[in-house]
Design an enzyme around this catalytic site. Structure first.
Site, PDB file in Angstrom:
ATOM      1  N   LYS A 221       0.642  -1.013   0.072  1.00  0.00           N
ATOM      2  CA  LYS A 221       0.267  -0.055  -0.051  1.00  0.00           C
ATOM      3  C   LYS A 221       0.532   1.075   0.321  1.00  0.00           C
ATOM      4  O   LYS A 221       1.532   1.398   0.819  1.00  0.00           O
ATOM      5  CB  LYS A 221      -1.166  -0.055   1.640  1.00  0.00           C
ATOM      6  CG  LYS A 221      -1.875   1.095   0.994  1.00  0.00           C
ATOM      7  CD  LYS A 221      -2.757   0.979   2.169  1.00  0.00           C
ATOM      8  CE  LYS A 221      -3.873   2.102   2.915  1.00  0.00           C
ATOM      9  NZ  LYS A 221      -4.753   2.081   4.075  1.00  0.00           N
ATOM     10  N   LYS A 275      -2.175  -1.373  -4.006  1.00  0.00           N
ATOM     11  CA  LYS A 275      -3.154  -0.079  -4.072  1.00  0.00           C
ATOM     12  C   LYS A 275      -2.146   1.027  -3.871  1.00  0.00           C
ATOM     13  O   LYS A 275      -1.311   1.341  -2.873  1.00  0.00           O
ATOM     14  CB  LYS A 275      -4.276  -0.748  -2.079  1.00  0.00           C
ATOM     15  CG  LYS A 275      -4.424   0.471  -1.923  1.00  0.00           C
ATOM     16  CD  LYS A 275      -5.310   0.599  -0.599  1.00  0.00           C
ATOM     17  CE  LYS A 275      -6.104   1.371  -0.236  1.00  0.00           C
ATOM     18  NZ  LYS A 275      -6.267   2.014   0.722  1.00  0.00           N
TER      19      LYS A 275
HETATM   20  C1  PBG Z   1      -7.469   3.089   5.436  1.00  0.00           C
HETATM   21  C2  PBG Z   1      -7.837   3.241   3.992  1.00  0.00           C
HETATM   22  C3  PBG Z   1      -7.157   3.751   3.011  1.00  0.00           C
HETATM   23  C4  PBG Z   1      -8.217   3.072   1.794  1.00  0.00           C
HETATM   24  C5  PBG Z   1      -8.513   2.062   2.240  1.00  0.00           C
HETATM   25  N1  PBG Z   1      -8.206   1.718   3.480  1.00  0.00           N
HETATM   26  C6  PBG Z   1      -7.107   5.480   2.315  1.00  0.00           C
HETATM   27  C7  PBG Z   1      -5.635   5.729   3.702  1.00  0.00           C
HETATM   28  O1  PBG Z   1      -4.818   4.971   3.729  1.00  0.00           O
HETATM   29  O2  PBG Z   1      -5.759   6.665   3.673  1.00  0.00           O
HETATM   30  C8  PBG Z   1      -7.978   4.371   0.677  1.00  0.00           C
HETATM   31  C9  PBG Z   1      -9.173   3.280  -0.370  1.00  0.00           C
HETATM   32  C10 PBG Z   1      -9.988   5.167  -1.394  1.00  0.00           C
HETATM   33  O3  PBG Z   1      -9.329   5.898  -1.763  1.00  0.00           O
HETATM   34  O4  PBG Z   1     -10.181   4.404  -1.874  1.00  0.00           O
HETATM   35  N2  PBG Z   1      -6.533   3.035   5.726  1.00  0.00           N
END
Ligand code: PBG
Length: 353
Positions: A221, A275
């Site tokens: 991520k 992601k």
């Molecule tokens: C939280 C989380 C996030 C997303 C999914 N889980 C945001 C972040 O890490 O700031 C993002 C999903 C999206 O942008 O569609 N941990």
């Protein structure tokens, strides 16, 4: 093998007479366009196909009953109260979407420094999990493990003296994972990027008897600007102090993604995720190639909103861009895709079937 290139024997522009007699024809044995000449042929040679089976539909939740709230940065996506989330679950089943991923917009009054509401077995996401499981036990339910919808500072972990502390955060995430599993989550999805959390969650789930609860690790991520609209959706946009670069990955790094994925596999992850999606297709491909694990990709909020915004301006054909972006994930090796387009795609696929 015939030569794959042919030399043009054309020294002048073709005349009408030439064209009729095809005197300008190149001497080519191989013409890739032959297979593209008609729809039936293109269908036969298509290497990848998208199906509703590939989709996970992320849903945002809000308090109340009969309530659906627009999210300005995500046209076409709404926050739903639990009763309407149950109706969305019914729609998912009709559309043959295998699973939902649930994200709560927690009441600001319930957010604190430590994200305590995450451990409340009666919190919004737990109530939604239980309500959907009760009516539709056959639908897969994924729940995020991270503290950002619950902390007053908007970070995924505990903030101590200006730092996100890893090991203390993991002890809370472990409890959160158990609470989610008990409420009805089939899959817990740590999205926090703390070190060692997959292993700790696996052990805790097993000890608590949740041996069949799957772990979908947000293994890779990135610290991404493309999460912007999501933060409006869960109401954490006003809160984050600083950014998430001390735990989420640097977009400059590819090799590190393989180390992240490997660690999570060793710690017991059942499914891996990369992601965001489109800006990281190379990473998706490498992770799938290296490990052959079930590998998911998250087409995140900003990717969705960019397509929607451009389509709204008539700059691109939104439906075509949606389909193209999703087949790109399949080509890059994704087994499944989290996408806000899920119901729209599934409807389109059902119409075409
Ligand atoms: C939280 C989380 C996030 C997303 C999914 N889980 C945001 C972040 O890490 O700031 C993002 C999903 C999206 O942008 O569609 N941990």
């Amino acid at each position: 093998m015939p030569p794959i290139t042919g030399r043009a024997k054309v020294e002048r522009l073709p005349s009408a007479e030439d064209r009729a007699g095809a005197k300008t024809r190149l001497d080519l044995a191989v013409r890739l366009r032959r297979n593209r000449k008609a729809e039936w042929s293109r269908r036969l040679v298509a290497e990848h196909r998208l199906s509703a089976d590939d989709l996970i539909w992320p849903l945002f939740l809000c308090e109340g009953a009969g309530k659906h709230e627009a999210i300005s940065a995500m046209p076409g996506v709404e926050r739903l109260s639990v009763d309407l989330a149950v109706r969305a679950a019914e729609r998912a089943i009709k559309l043959k979407i295998p699973a939902l991923a649930l994200f709560p917009n927690t009441d600001p009054g319930l957010r604190d420094e430590r994200g305590s509401e995450a451990l409340n077995p009666d919190n919004l996401v737990c109530r939604a999990l239980a309500a959907i499981k009760r009516e539709f036990p056959e639908l897969g339910l994924v729940a995020d493990v991270a503290l950002d919808p619950y902390t007053s500072h908007g970070h995924d972990g505990l903030l101590v003296d200006g730092k996100i502390v890893n090991d203390e955060t993991v002890t809370v995430l472990v409890e959160q994972a158990k609470v989610l599993a008990a409420a009805g989550a089939d899959v817990v999805a740590p999205s926090d990027m703390m070190d060692g959390r997959v292993g700790a969650i696996r052990r805790a789930l097993d000890q608590a008897g949740f041996i069949d609860t799957q772990i979908l690790s947000y293994a890779v991520k990135y610290a991404s600007a493309f999460y912007g609209p999501f933060r409006e959706a869960v109401g954490s946009q006003a809160t984050p102090k600083g950014d998430k670069r001390t735990y989420q990955m640097d977009p400059a790094n590819g090799n590190e993604a393989l180390r992240e994925a490997l660690l999570d596999i060793e710690e017991g992850a059942d499914l891996l995720m990369v992601k965001p999606g489109l800006p990281y297709l190379d990473v998706l491909w490498r992770v799938k190639e290296a490990f052959g694990m079930p590998t998911l990709v998250y087409q995140v909020s900003g990717e969705y909103s960019m397509i929607m915004a451009a389509a709204k301006n008539d700059w691109i054909d939104g439906d075509k861009a949606m389909m193209e972006s999703l087949i790109a994930f399949k080509r890059a090796g994704a087994d499944a895709i989290l996408t806000y387009f899920a119901p729209r795609v599934a409807e389109r696929l059902a119409r075409e079937a």
